[in-house]
Design a protein around this motif. Structure first.
Motif, short mmCIF file in Angstrom:
data_model
loop_
_atom_site.label_atom_id
_atom_site.label_comp_id
_atom_site.label_asym_id
_atom_site.label_seq_id
_atom_site.Cartn_x
_atom_site.Cartn_y
_atom_site.Cartn_z
N SER A 264 0.95 -1.03 -0.08
CA SER A 264 0.07 -0.14 -0.01
C SER A 264 1.01 1.28 0.04
O SER A 264 2.04 1.05 0.35
CB SER A 264 -0.76 -0.16 1.26
N GLN A 265 0.27 2.40 -0.46
CA GLN A 265 0.84 3.50 -0.40
C GLN A 265 0.11 4.66 -0.24
O GLN A 265 -0.97 4.82 -0.89
CB GLN A 265 1.87 3.80 -1.66
N VAL A 266 0.29 5.82 0.64
CA VAL A 266 -0.70 6.72 0.90
C VAL A 266 0.20 8.10 0.65
O VAL A 266 1.17 8.37 1.24
CB VAL A 266 -1.27 6.78 2.27
N THR A 267 -0.52 8.98 -0.08
CA THR A 267 0.21 10.38 -0.28
C THR A 267 -0.94 11.39 0.41
O THR A 267 -2.31 11.21 0.00
CB THR A 267 0.05 10.63 -1.78
N LEU A 268 -0.61 12.06 1.23
CA LEU A 268 -1.32 13.11 1.87
C LEU A 268 -0.82 14.49 1.46
O LEU A 268 0.42 14.74 1.43
CB LEU A 268 -1.31 13.04 3.29
N ARG A 269 -1.59 15.53 1.56
CA ARG A 269 -1.35 17.08 1.27
C ARG A 269 -1.52 17.52 2.70
O ARG A 269 -2.20 17.45 3.51
CB ARG A 269 -2.15 17.57 0.32
N TYR A 270 -0.14 18.38 3.00
CA TYR A 270 0.01 18.83 4.39
C TYR A 270 -0.07 20.22 4.32
O TYR A 270 0.20 20.99 3.41
CB TYR A 270 1.32 18.29 4.85
N GLU A 271 -1.16 20.95 5.45
CA GLU A 271 -0.61 22.47 5.60
C GLU A 271 -0.13 22.59 6.85
O GLU A 271 -0.44 22.21 7.63
CB GLU A 271 -2.14 23.06 5.20
N GLY A 272 1.08 23.19 6.71
CA GLY A 272 2.04 23.12 7.84
C GLY A 272 2.29 21.68 8.21
O GLY A 272 2.99 21.23 7.54
N SER A 273 1.96 21.23 9.53
CA SER A 273 2.17 19.93 9.80
C SER A 273 0.98 19.20 9.77
O SER A 273 1.03 18.06 10.57
CB SER A 273 2.90 19.94 11.26
N THR A 274 -0.04 19.67 9.39
CA THR A 274 -1.44 18.95 9.49
C THR A 274 -1.60 18.47 8.20
O THR A 274 -1.71 18.98 7.17
CB THR A 274 -2.65 20.20 9.86
N PRO A 275 -2.25 16.97 8.00
CA PRO A 275 -2.66 16.59 6.83
C PRO A 275 -4.06 16.92 6.55
O PRO A 275 -4.90 16.65 7.66
CB PRO A 275 -2.74 14.99 7.16
N VAL A 276 -4.26 17.34 5.53
CA VAL A 276 -5.73 18.00 5.10
C VAL A 276 -6.39 17.16 3.96
O VAL A 276 -7.45 17.33 3.66
CB VAL A 276 -5.55 19.50 4.85
N ALA A 277 -5.70 16.38 3.33
CA ALA A 277 -6.15 15.76 1.91
C ALA A 277 -5.56 14.35 1.62
O ALA A 277 -4.08 14.69 1.50
CB ALA A 277 -6.55 16.42 0.90
N ALA A 278 -5.96 13.32 1.23
CA ALA A 278 -5.40 12.32 0.57
C ALA A 278 -5.49 12.43 -0.83
O ALA A 278 -6.69 12.29 -1.45
CB ALA A 278 -6.14 10.84 1.10
N THR A 279 -4.40 12.53 -1.37
CA THR A 279 -4.55 12.92 -2.78
C THR A 279 -4.12 11.66 -3.84
O THR A 279 -4.68 11.68 -4.86
CB THR A 279 -3.27 13.98 -3.31
N ALA A 280 -3.56 10.53 -3.16
CA ALA A 280 -3.24 9.44 -3.84
C ALA A 280 -3.25 8.10 -3.13
O ALA A 280 -2.55 8.32 -1.76
CB ALA A 280 -2.27 9.33 -4.78
N ILE A 281 -3.86 7.23 -3.48
CA ILE A 281 -3.90 5.93 -2.50
C ILE A 281 -3.59 4.54 -3.55
O ILE A 281 -4.14 4.65 -4.70
CB ILE A 281 -5.30 5.38 -1.95
N VAL A 282 -2.39 3.74 -3.46
CA VAL A 282 -2.10 2.77 -4.08
C VAL A 282 -2.18 1.56 -3.27
O VAL A 282 -1.69 1.66 -2.42
CB VAL A 282 -0.39 2.82 -4.51
N VAL A 283 -2.82 0.52 -3.93
CA VAL A 283 -2.69 -0.71 -3.25
C VAL A 283 -2.77 -1.88 -4.39
O VAL A 283 -3.58 -1.75 -5.13
CB VAL A 283 -4.27 -1.20 -2.61
N SER A 284 -1.56 -2.63 -4.13
CA SER A 284 -1.50 -3.63 -5.13
C SER A 284 -1.57 -5.02 -4.05
O SER A 284 -0.96 -5.30 -3.16
CB SER A 284 -0.25 -3.70 -5.62
N THR A 285 -2.55 -5.90 -4.61
CA THR A 285 -2.69 -7.17 -3.56
C THR A 285 -2.67 -8.35 -4.60
O THR A 285 -3.42 -8.39 -5.45
CB THR A 285 -3.99 -7.06 -2.80
#
Length: 402
Positions: free
Chosen positions: A177-198
């Protein structure tokens, strides 16, 4: 600190070939520590198609002494290895817990390494190797872990639980799995991309079955990642290669210690380079990494910082650390040098010597196989397990700073 940025972390499942190797190595560590709490173990594992190979050095009373195996010891080792693979769930033609070929190449620990580590006369027990170790904590999540890694782990943990429970029978053990989050300062505010290979059962790479698999993965993501971070703009990549029927050690060889960023902080913190699995706690690659996480987590839990990185350094055969470094990344409520000084005042830490670390955290116990999948940090301390995740040093730190 940048005000707006993307950050990504990945995780791998218990069935990933490297994680199979890690779990086998730590199963061997637990086996020997259950026989002899002072055992010395450095166990490396190789996994590939229908083959598991152990290599490394050991010393264990009643099991391996004077270059001799105790009666039945090698059979117990093989049983432990096969049971580990069975628990993970491999019953495939290319890798089956009951039929893979097994080689045990463990042998005696080097006497020259042992003499540097063993206590003797006025010499305290020394570090099992030279090196640098890092610990980290951040207030992204309740477990004080980077959110990107925390969610990457949780996605795969839920999928594994469903696979073992039989509620997702189309899943096979290998996954990433892989998760990309957008941060504002030190706070995560949005998940921009999710990768899951199973890895999946036959036919789940096309048509309605593929759609079922994709829908299932998105439902798991929705359980794990807070709704306010997900949106129609979140991009999903689910099995982007198209097919993933061949997986695990049959699809790619696995080795102990190749997932050290997954094991730690997902790239949010430096890493000293040493792996954990397969090593007894005299090896500071393992024990000092645990104490630095413990210190960093307690510093953040005490409200002394929002983020904290700690480094320790050791020389082989030398008990006292060569250096202690604290960095609160500009978020500290007191000076980083004051925190360093406070840590040195806390007697229960035993001067951060290898023996002091093991004594305070209770590391000479068979507690390691649970660490070998889904991260060594950010886990719930229960009984003897994951003691470095306790926040019982908060009052000591505050008192030392008073």
């Amino acid at each position: 600190m940048r005000s707006n940025y993307l950050f990504t972390s990945e995780s791998v499942s218990e069935g990933h070939p490297d994680k199979v190797a890690d779990q086998i190595s730590d199963a061997i560590v637990d086996l020997f520590l259950s026989k002899d709490p002072e055992a010395r173990i450095a166990c490396e594992t190789l996994t590939t198609t229908q083959l598991v190979v152990l290599a490394g050095e050991i010393r264990c009373k009643g099991v391996y002494e004077n270059d001799q195996w105790a009666p039945g010891a090698q059979a117990e080792i093989e049983k432990t290895v096969r049971e580990t693979v069975k628990r993970i769930g491999y019953e495939q033609d290319g890798f089956h817990w009951e039929t893979f070929r097994f080689e045990n190449n463990l042998h005696a620990q080097s006497a020259h390494i042992a003499q540097g580590v063993d206590a003797s006369g006025n010499k305290d027990e020394g570090a099992g190797d030279q090196g640098i170790m890092f610990g980290y904590a951040a207030n992204d999540t309740p477990d004080l872990m980077p959110a990107t890694l925390y969610y990457s782990h949780k996605i795969l943990e839920v999928m594994a639980a469903d696979r073992h429970a039989g509620t997702a029978p189309f899943l096979e053990p290998d996954a990433k799995s892989q998760v990309t989050l957008r941060y504002e300062g030190s706070t995560p505010v949005a998940a921009t991309a999710i990768v899951v290979s199973t890895q999946h059962g036959k036919g789940y790479d096309q048509g309605e079955k593929e759609a079922e698999l994709h829908a299932y993965v998105k439902s798991v993501v929705a359980k794990v990642i807070p709704a306010e971070l997900l949106s129609d703009e979140t991009v999903y990549h689910i099995n982007p290669t198209g097919s993933f029927e061949i997986g695990g050690p049959d699809g790619d060889a696995g080795l102990t210690g190749r997932k050290i960023i997954v094991d730690t902080y997902g790239g949010a913190s430096p890493h000293g380079g040493g792996a954990f699995s397969g090593k007894d706690p005299t090896k500071v690659d393992r024990s000092a990494a645990y104490i630095t996480r413990y210190l960093a987590k307690n510093i953040v839990a005490a409200g002394l910082a929002q983020r904290c990185t700690i480094q320790l350094a050791y020389a082989i055969g030398v008990a006292k650390p060569l250096s202690l470094y604290v960095d609160t990344h500009g978020t500290g409520t007191v000076g980083d040098d004051a925190i360093e000084e406070a840590i040195g005042k806390i007697e229960k830490l035993g001067g951060l010597t290898p023996r002091g670390i093991r004594t305070h955290l209770g590391l000479n116990k068979p507690i390691y196989q649970k660490t070998a999948a889904y991260g060594h940090f950010g886990r719930t301390p229960e009984g003897d397990f994951f003691p470095w995740e306790r926040t019982d040093l908060v009052d000591d730190l505050k008192a030392a700073l008073a």
